[in-house]
Design an enzyme around this catalytic site. Structure first.
Site, PDB file in Angstrom:
ATOM      1  N   ASP A  74       0.816  -1.206   0.000  1.00  0.00           N
ATOM      2  CA  ASP A  74       0.000   0.000   0.000  1.00  0.00           C
ATOM      3  C   ASP A  74       0.856   1.265   0.000  1.00  0.00           C
ATOM      4  O   ASP A  74       1.472   1.604   1.007  1.00  0.00           O
ATOM      5  CB  ASP A  74      -0.913  -0.032   1.230  1.00  0.00           C
ATOM      6  CG  ASP A  74      -1.922   1.099   1.221  1.00  0.00           C
ATOM      7  OD1 ASP A  74      -1.962   1.847   0.232  1.00  0.00           O
ATOM      8  OD2 ASP A  74      -2.661   1.234   2.207  1.00  0.00           O
TER       9      ASP A  74
ATOM     10  N   ASP B 207      -1.967   6.124  -6.340  1.00  0.00           N
ATOM     11  CA  ASP B 207      -2.294   5.286  -5.198  1.00  0.00           C
ATOM     12  C   ASP B 207      -2.418   3.826  -5.611  1.00  0.00           C
ATOM     13  O   ASP B 207      -3.074   3.515  -6.594  1.00  0.00           O
ATOM     14  CB  ASP B 207      -3.626   5.790  -4.626  1.00  0.00           C
ATOM     15  CG  ASP B 207      -3.948   5.168  -3.281  1.00  0.00           C
ATOM     16  OD1 ASP B 207      -3.000   4.835  -2.547  1.00  0.00           O
ATOM     17  OD2 ASP B 207      -5.126   5.005  -2.981  1.00  0.00           O
TER      18      ASP B 207
END
Ligand SMILES: *[C@@H]1O[C@H](CO)[C@@H](O)[C@H](O)[C@H]1NC(C)=O
Ligand SMILES: *[C@@H]1O[C@H](CO)[C@@H](O)[C@H](O)[C@H]1NC(C)=O
Ligand SMILES: *[C@@H]1O[C@H](CO)[C@@H](O)[C@H](O)[C@H]1NC(C)=O
Length: 463
Positions: free
Chosen positions: A150, A342
């Site tokens: 992440d 992202d």
């Protein structure tokens, strides 16, 4: 084979191999359009894992990136449940909310100050909609834990015994069986630097997510290892969570890679100089990679990380979007501020004007196909039941620094599982925040070069 059938095979083969060239040659400059051929398939993807053959380059360390419900995931507990599509969209919206919240709150303060004062760990770990996990060795002897990678979180954490509440069916780390686990006392300098106001004996942490789920536990230092590496990473700060809430979704925790000092990228800066790259595969049946260090391939094009929005996220400036190979229909003025790139958000979100321009040209170029009449979050969906292949317009996204990214055919339309309905995989957000999601990053090598503060792209990253 008769000579006639051989001839027709040759002709057929010729057309099969050159659909793009013939399109290009027949169109004049003004109307020239580029299309991708999308294969329509209602069957679930293959149950055989296709390994990426991407070789490691010298000095790098790779982890295999696998889809949590795909055949390449050794910890898979089930194939994708029917509910997972809506669940992913729901989580994706929450993820986007958390990025917006972080950006709004960080607008008030400088990034460094924000990181230091982040109690309780605000923004350092957040809900993720990502389906992609890496298996990371934790402890001595090591135990392999499936973690979601992440770029929008900081902390590396795993669920830990003894559990008050853990995700079922996925591995749980047992710190009492590890010789290298060292719990961090609250009074330690390290704890005080990231967890101001800690007053219990142990350095506790709490991450609360926008969907009201949370992970709570204690901070510790531990050894992290990758299966093929001869060395390991000692004294890495991790979170050991005995209480996770929210739904289980195939992972035991998160590997945070954001720009904050506690992310894995920052903690291994002395080895890899904050350089990492990844490739997200085009289908759940294939592997990609998450690679630390190594040599940046020559064909990577870089865009500078924007410093206008103080944040532990990675932001780069979008400067345009083009559809069907035409001149950019959306230019830099549509993007007031930089976009967050992202790994944990799925769909790319655009400012309203940019999205509606993209949608109208896309619909125009798709007008031969049956558009579904719906006013939903995904508002440009087609029923391809009567087709085995469909020609969809190419979409390119431009970033500051002259970077053009021609999105892979797997990253343009999202299939509603179990149907032949496909939707344009972009959505509208607001004027202040835009997000470049993982769906559009598929098959590219995406390079995060933290030391030089730049992010780069090159096609063919998973082959
Ligand atoms: C950030 O601050 C600037 C200047 O005060 C303001 O114009 C802008 O709207 C703010 N952005 C967000 C996302 O709150
Ligand atoms: C989280 O809890 C608050 C307060 O109980 C509630 O208003 C909100 O709707 C909840 N959010 C979600 C995503 O369930
Ligand atoms: C598929 O083709 C049939 C027969 O021409 C037609 O009746 C039907 O409406 C088409 N379905 C779609 C989704 O286009």
């Amino acid at each position: 084979m008769s000579s006639k059938s051989l001839l027709s095979f040759v002709i057929y083969g010729f057309f099969l191999l050159s659909p793009c060239n013939s399109l290009k040659d027949n169109a004049d400059e003004e109307t020239r359009a580029y299309f991708h051929t999308l294969k329509i398939n209602s069957l679930p993807s293959t149950e055989v894992c296709k390994e990426s053959s991407k070789a490691l380059n010298e000095g790098s360390s790779s982890l295999k990136l696998v889809h949590r419900f795909g055949p390449c995931n050794p910890h898979r507990t089930s194939t994708a449940p029917a509910s997972s599509f809506n669940e992913i969209l729901r989580r994706d919206k929450l993820r986007v909310d958390s990025i917006i919240q972080a950006r709004r709150s960080m607008n008030l303060t400088s990034s460094v100050e924000h990181m230091k004062s982040s109690v309780p760990f605000y923004g350092l770990s957040r809900i993720t909609a990502s389906d992609y996990i890496v298996n990371v060795g934790i402890g001595t002897p090591k135990k392999e834990m499936p973690l979601i990678f992440d770029t929008g979180s900081g902390l590396i954490w795993t669920q830990c015994k003894p559990c008050k509440a853990c995700y079922p069916k996925v591995p749980v780390f047992d710190p009492t069986k590890s010789a290298s686990f060292k719990g961090l006392p609250c009074s330690s300098k390290l704890c005080q630097s990231i967890r101001k106001g800690c007053s219990s004996p142990k350095c506790t942490y709490l991450t609360a997510y926008v969907d009201n789920s949370s992970s709570t536990g204690t901070l510790a230092t531990e050894t992290i290892s990758f299966s093929h590496l001869k060395y390991d990473f000692k004294n890495i700060l991790i979170g050991c969570s005995d209480q996770v809430s929210g739904e289980s979704h195939g992972q035991s925790g998160i590997m945070g890679l954001n720009r904050s000092p506690i992310s894995f990228a920052s903690q291994t800066a002395n080895i890899y100089d904050k350089l990492f790259s990844y490739c997200i595969p085009s289908t759940p049946g294939a592997t990609g990679h998450l690679t630390f260090g190594g040599k940046v391939p020559n064909d990577v094009r870089f865009s500078p990380v924007s410093k206008t929005a103080p944040s532990s996220d990675y932001d780069i400036k979008m400067t345009g979007i083009s559809v069907g190979g035409r001149k950019p229909l959306i230019d830099a003025s549509a993007f007031k501020i930089a976009s967050t790139i992202d790994s944990g958000a799925v769909l790319t979100r655009l400012p309203p004007k940019a999205y509606s321009a993209l949608r109208s040209v896309f619909r125009e170029m798709m007008k031969g196909y049956p558009l579904l009449d719906q006013d939903d979050f995904l508002d440009t969906c087609y029923d391809f039941s009567n087709y085995s292949t469909v020609a969809i317009p190419s979409i390119s996204v431009f970033f500051e620094g002259g970077v053009e990214m021609d999105i892979d055919v797997s990253g343009i339309m999202l299939q509603v599982p179990g149907s032949k309905v496909y939707c344009l995989a972009f959505a509208e957000l607001d004027d202040e925040v835009s997000i470049f999601g993982n769906f559009q990053q598929k098959t590219y090598t995406v390079v995060f070069d933290g030391a030089k503060e730049r992010i780069g792209f090159a096609p063919g990253g998973c082959d």
